[in-house]
Design a protein around this motif. Structure first.
Motif, PDB file in Angstrom:
ATOM      1  N   ALA A 130      40.808  33.816  24.210  1.00  0.00           N
ATOM      2  CA  ALA A 130      39.349  33.963  24.300  1.00  0.00           C
ATOM      3  C   ALA A 130      38.828  33.356  25.593  1.00  0.00           C
ATOM      4  CB  ALA A 130      38.685  33.308  23.095  1.00  0.00           C
ATOM      5  N   ILE A 131      39.377  32.200  25.979  1.00  0.00           N
ATOM      6  CA  ILE A 131      38.958  31.567  27.233  1.00  0.00           C
ATOM      7  C   ILE A 131      39.334  32.436  28.427  1.00  0.00           C
ATOM      8  CG2 ILE A 131      39.410  29.587  28.754  1.00  0.00           C
ATOM      9  CD1 ILE A 131      39.631  27.890  26.143  1.00  0.00           C
ATOM     10  N   ASP A 132      40.524  32.989  28.401  1.00  0.00           N
ATOM     11  CA  ASP A 132      40.954  33.877  29.492  1.00  0.00           C
ATOM     12  C   ASP A 132      40.022  35.081  29.611  1.00  0.00           C
ATOM     13  OD1 ASP A 132      43.068  32.199  30.103  1.00  0.00           O
ATOM     14  OD2 ASP A 132      44.555  33.374  28.974  1.00  0.00           O
ATOM     15  N   ILE A 133      39.655  35.647  28.477  1.00  0.00           N
ATOM     16  CA  ILE A 133      38.736  36.801  28.489  1.00  0.00           C
ATOM     17  C   ILE A 133      37.373  36.372  29.021  1.00  0.00           C
ATOM     18  CG2 ILE A 133      37.455  38.419  27.027  1.00  0.00           C
ATOM     19  CD1 ILE A 133      39.977  38.511  25.217  1.00  0.00           C
ATOM     20  N   ALA A 134      36.873  35.209  28.562  1.00  0.00           N
ATOM     21  CA  ALA A 134      35.569  34.724  29.016  1.00  0.00           C
ATOM     22  C   ALA A 134      35.559  34.500  30.524  1.00  0.00           C
ATOM     23  CB  ALA A 134      35.209  33.433  28.281  1.00  0.00           C
ATOM     24  N   GLN A 135      36.657  33.998  31.072  1.00  0.00           N
ATOM     25  CA  GLN A 135      36.732  33.753  32.511  1.00  0.00           C
ATOM     26  C   GLN A 135      36.759  35.054  33.316  1.00  0.00           C
ATOM     27  OE1 GLN A 135      40.182  31.182  32.590  1.00  0.00           O
ATOM     28  NE2 GLN A 135      38.901  29.340  32.733  1.00  0.00           N
ATOM     29  N   SER A 136      37.190  36.133  32.684  1.00  0.00           N
ATOM     30  CA  SER A 136      37.251  37.409  33.399  1.00  0.00           C
ATOM     31  C   SER A 136      35.909  38.151  33.387  1.00  0.00           C
ATOM     32  CB  SER A 136      38.344  38.303  32.791  1.00  0.00           C
ATOM     33  OG  SER A 136      37.949  38.745  31.501  1.00  0.00           O
ATOM     34  N   LEU A 137      34.934  37.657  32.620  1.00  0.00           N
ATOM     35  CA  LEU A 137      33.632  38.310  32.501  1.00  0.00           C
ATOM     36  C   LEU A 137      32.750  37.986  33.702  1.00  0.00           C
ATOM     37  CD1 LEU A 137      32.853  37.493  28.751  1.00  0.00           C
ATOM     38  CD2 LEU A 137      33.757  39.643  29.680  1.00  0.00           C
ATOM     39  N   SER A 138      31.777  38.843  33.926  1.00  0.00           N
ATOM     40  CA  SER A 138      30.791  38.572  34.975  1.00  0.00           C
ATOM     41  C   SER A 138      29.866  37.447  34.506  1.00  0.00           C
ATOM     42  CB  SER A 138      29.956  39.831  35.251  1.00  0.00           C
ATOM     43  OG  SER A 138      29.129  40.113  34.127  1.00  0.00           O
ATOM     44  N   LEU A 139      29.082  36.907  35.409  1.00  0.00           N
ATOM     45  CA  LEU A 139      28.177  35.819  35.075  1.00  0.00           C
ATOM     46  C   LEU A 139      27.195  36.232  33.978  1.00  0.00           C
ATOM     47  CD1 LEU A 139      27.067  32.996  35.507  1.00  0.00           C
ATOM     48  CD2 LEU A 139      25.670  33.901  37.378  1.00  0.00           C
ATOM     49  N   SER A 140      26.628  37.423  34.086  1.00  0.00           N
ATOM     50  CA  SER A 140      25.667  37.869  33.067  1.00  0.00           C
ATOM     51  C   SER A 140      26.358  38.034  31.708  1.00  0.00           C
ATOM     52  CB  SER A 140      24.972  39.164  33.478  1.00  0.00           C
ATOM     53  OG  SER A 140      25.902  40.213  33.624  1.00  0.00           O
TER      54      SER A 140
END
Length: 80
Positions: A8-18
């Motif tokens: 989940a953290i890896d996915i969150a880090q791959s997301l854009s700021l928005s």
């Protein structure tokens, strides 16, 4: 850290700021709801434990005749 949390953290880090901000809002709502439910459950459990203890104590007093006559319960109380 569990593998699910790491993922989940890896996915969150791959997301854009928005997207991260939207995720943060959603997680905040989830955490608040969970905390509220847990707090409510804990309070209910405490109330139940107190009620159970109070009943047991009262029942024991009734069985062993450690009670006061009803006429004495109101002695010394002034009602205007």
């Amino acid at each position: 850290m569990t593998s699910q949390l790491k993922q989940a953290i890896d996915i969150a880090q791959s997301l854009s700021l928005s997207e991260q901000l939207e995720l943060l809002k959603t997680l905040s709502a989830i955490i608040q709801r969970t905390h509220s439910l847990e707090t409510e459950a804990a309070i209910t459990e405490e109330d139940t434990d107190f009620s159970r203890l109070s009943f047991r104590q009262s029942w024991q007093q009734a069985i062993t005749e450690q009670t006061l006559p009803l006429s004495q319960l109101w002695e010394g109380i002034d009602i205007d």
